[in-house]
Design an enzyme around this catalytic site. Structure first.
Site, PDB file in Angstrom:
ATOM      1  CD  GLU A 124      -3.014   0.991   0.355  1.00  0.00           C
ATOM      2  OE1 GLU A 124      -2.449   1.592  -0.577  1.00  0.00           O
ATOM      3  OE2 GLU A 124      -4.147   1.305   0.734  1.00  0.00           O
ATOM      4  CG  ASP A 125      -1.119   4.769  -1.301  1.00  0.00           C
ATOM      5  OD1 ASP A 125      -1.757   4.090  -0.459  1.00  0.00           O
ATOM      6  OD2 ASP A 125      -1.679   5.560  -2.075  1.00  0.00           O
ATOM      7  CG  ASP A 172      -5.409   8.883   6.545  1.00  0.00           C
ATOM      8  OD1 ASP A 172      -4.820   9.409   7.488  1.00  0.00           O
ATOM      9  OD2 ASP A 172      -6.312   9.464   5.912  1.00  0.00           O
ATOM     10  NE  ARG A 186      -3.122   8.559  -8.807  1.00  0.00           N
ATOM     11  CZ  ARG A 186      -3.779   8.176  -7.715  1.00  0.00           C
ATOM     12  NH1 ARG A 186      -3.115   7.703  -6.692  1.00  0.00           N
ATOM     13  NH2 ARG A 186      -5.091   8.252  -7.653  1.00  0.00           N
TER      14      ARG A 186
HETATM   15  P1  IMP Z   1      -7.478   4.897   4.937  1.00  0.00           P
HETATM   16  O1  IMP Z   1      -8.571   3.948   4.534  1.00  0.00           O
HETATM   17  O2  IMP Z   1      -8.036   6.099   5.650  1.00  0.00           O
HETATM   18  O3  IMP Z   1      -6.363   4.248   5.708  1.00  0.00           O
HETATM   19  O4  IMP Z   1      -6.905   5.559   3.631  1.00  0.00           O
HETATM   20  C1  IMP Z   1      -6.306   4.859   2.674  1.00  0.00           C
HETATM   21  C2  IMP Z   1      -6.209   5.624   1.366  1.00  0.00           C
HETATM   22  O5  IMP Z   1      -6.510   7.017   1.460  1.00  0.00           O
HETATM   23  C3  IMP Z   1      -4.802   5.561   0.878  1.00  0.00           C
HETATM   24  O6  IMP Z   1      -4.545   4.357   0.197  1.00  0.00           O
HETATM   25  C4  IMP Z   1      -4.736   6.775  -0.019  1.00  0.00           C
HETATM   26  O7  IMP Z   1      -5.200   6.467  -1.300  1.00  0.00           O
HETATM   27  C5  IMP Z   1      -5.664   7.782   0.648  1.00  0.00           C
HETATM   28  N1  IMP Z   1      -4.894   8.735   1.481  1.00  0.00           N
HETATM   29  C6  IMP Z   1      -4.806   8.776   2.818  1.00  0.00           C
HETATM   30  N2  IMP Z   1      -3.998   9.767   3.238  1.00  0.00           N
HETATM   31  C7  IMP Z   1      -3.565  10.385   2.118  1.00  0.00           C
HETATM   32  C8  IMP Z   1      -2.661  11.495   1.878  1.00  0.00           C
HETATM   33  O8  IMP Z   1      -2.094  12.131   2.782  1.00  0.00           O
HETATM   34  N3  IMP Z   1      -2.457  11.808   0.570  1.00  0.00           N
HETATM   35  C9  IMP Z   1      -3.032  11.151  -0.462  1.00  0.00           C
HETATM   36  N4  IMP Z   1      -3.863  10.120  -0.288  1.00  0.00           N
HETATM   37  C10 IMP Z   1      -4.135   9.732   0.993  1.00  0.00           C
HETATM   38 MG    MG Z   2      -4.005   3.565  -1.494  1.00  0.00          MG
END
Ligand code: IMP
Ligand code: MG
Length: 173
Positions: free
Chosen positions: A97-98, A101, A163
């Protein structure tokens, strides 16, 4: 309106850390092969770079989920936009994963993929924002822990751009 991007993690630091992770992961799976699953689109830059430095046999597959739309705040929804091409049953699987969050995307994905009976299932993320966690997620390999800021580059976007930046930057709106 154009945004200002401030460098948070340089290209050199990212390259160095990815090489370290590849060594660590290759060692952990020694004698086995690894099935790497990239979460599109953000994970693609990280996964290609990471896989290039792996010293064990590696296969790759892609999956696309949506949770954010074009906003900087999570909508809380997770939807499978593109499923894997191949079965993961009996395979040693590493999700790449990137960023983690809130943890919503990954807690959902991990539970779903566990149900498909892989031999093992682990998680590797380039970035982790632990302060923002809403759902508990076990992260096995982390590139960098970062503070709560919206970042772009190395796969991460703001409204689908940035990106391709070779570094991680903070968007100053
Ligand atoms: P989560 O489900 O909140 O953990 O978020 C996961 C996804 O939200 C990541 O795979 C990203 O695609 C996007 N995301 C979360 N934080 C950022 C950020 O700071 N910049 C860009 N994309 C983000
Ligand atoms: Mg992602």
């Amino acid at each position: 309106m154009a945004e200002t991007i401030k460098v948070l993690i340089s290209e050199e630091e990212i390259d160095k850390r990815i090489k370290e992770l590849a060594v660590e992961i290759s060692k952990a799976y020694e004698g086995k092969s690894l099935h790497m699953i990239c979460v599109l689109k953000g994970g693609v830059f990280f996964m290609t770079e990471l896989s290039k430095h792996m010293t064990i046999p590696v296969s790759i597959d892609f999956m696309s989920v949506s949770s954010y739309g074009d906003a900087t705040v999570s909508s809380g929804r997770v939807k499978i936009v593109k499923d894997l091409d191949e079965s993961i049953e009996g395979k040693d699987v590493l999700i790449v994963e990137d960023i983690i969050d809130s943890g919503r995307t990954l807690s959902y994905l991990l539970a779903m993929l566990k149900g498909r009976m892989p031999a093992s299932l682990k998680l590797c993320t380039l970035l982790d924002k632990p302060d923002r966690r809403e759902m508990e997620v076990a992260v096995d390999y982390t590139g960098f822990k970062i503070p709560d800021a919206f970042v772009v580059g190395y796969g991460l976007d703001y409204k689908q751009i940035y990106r391709n930046l070779p570094y991680i930057g903070v968007v100053e709106l």
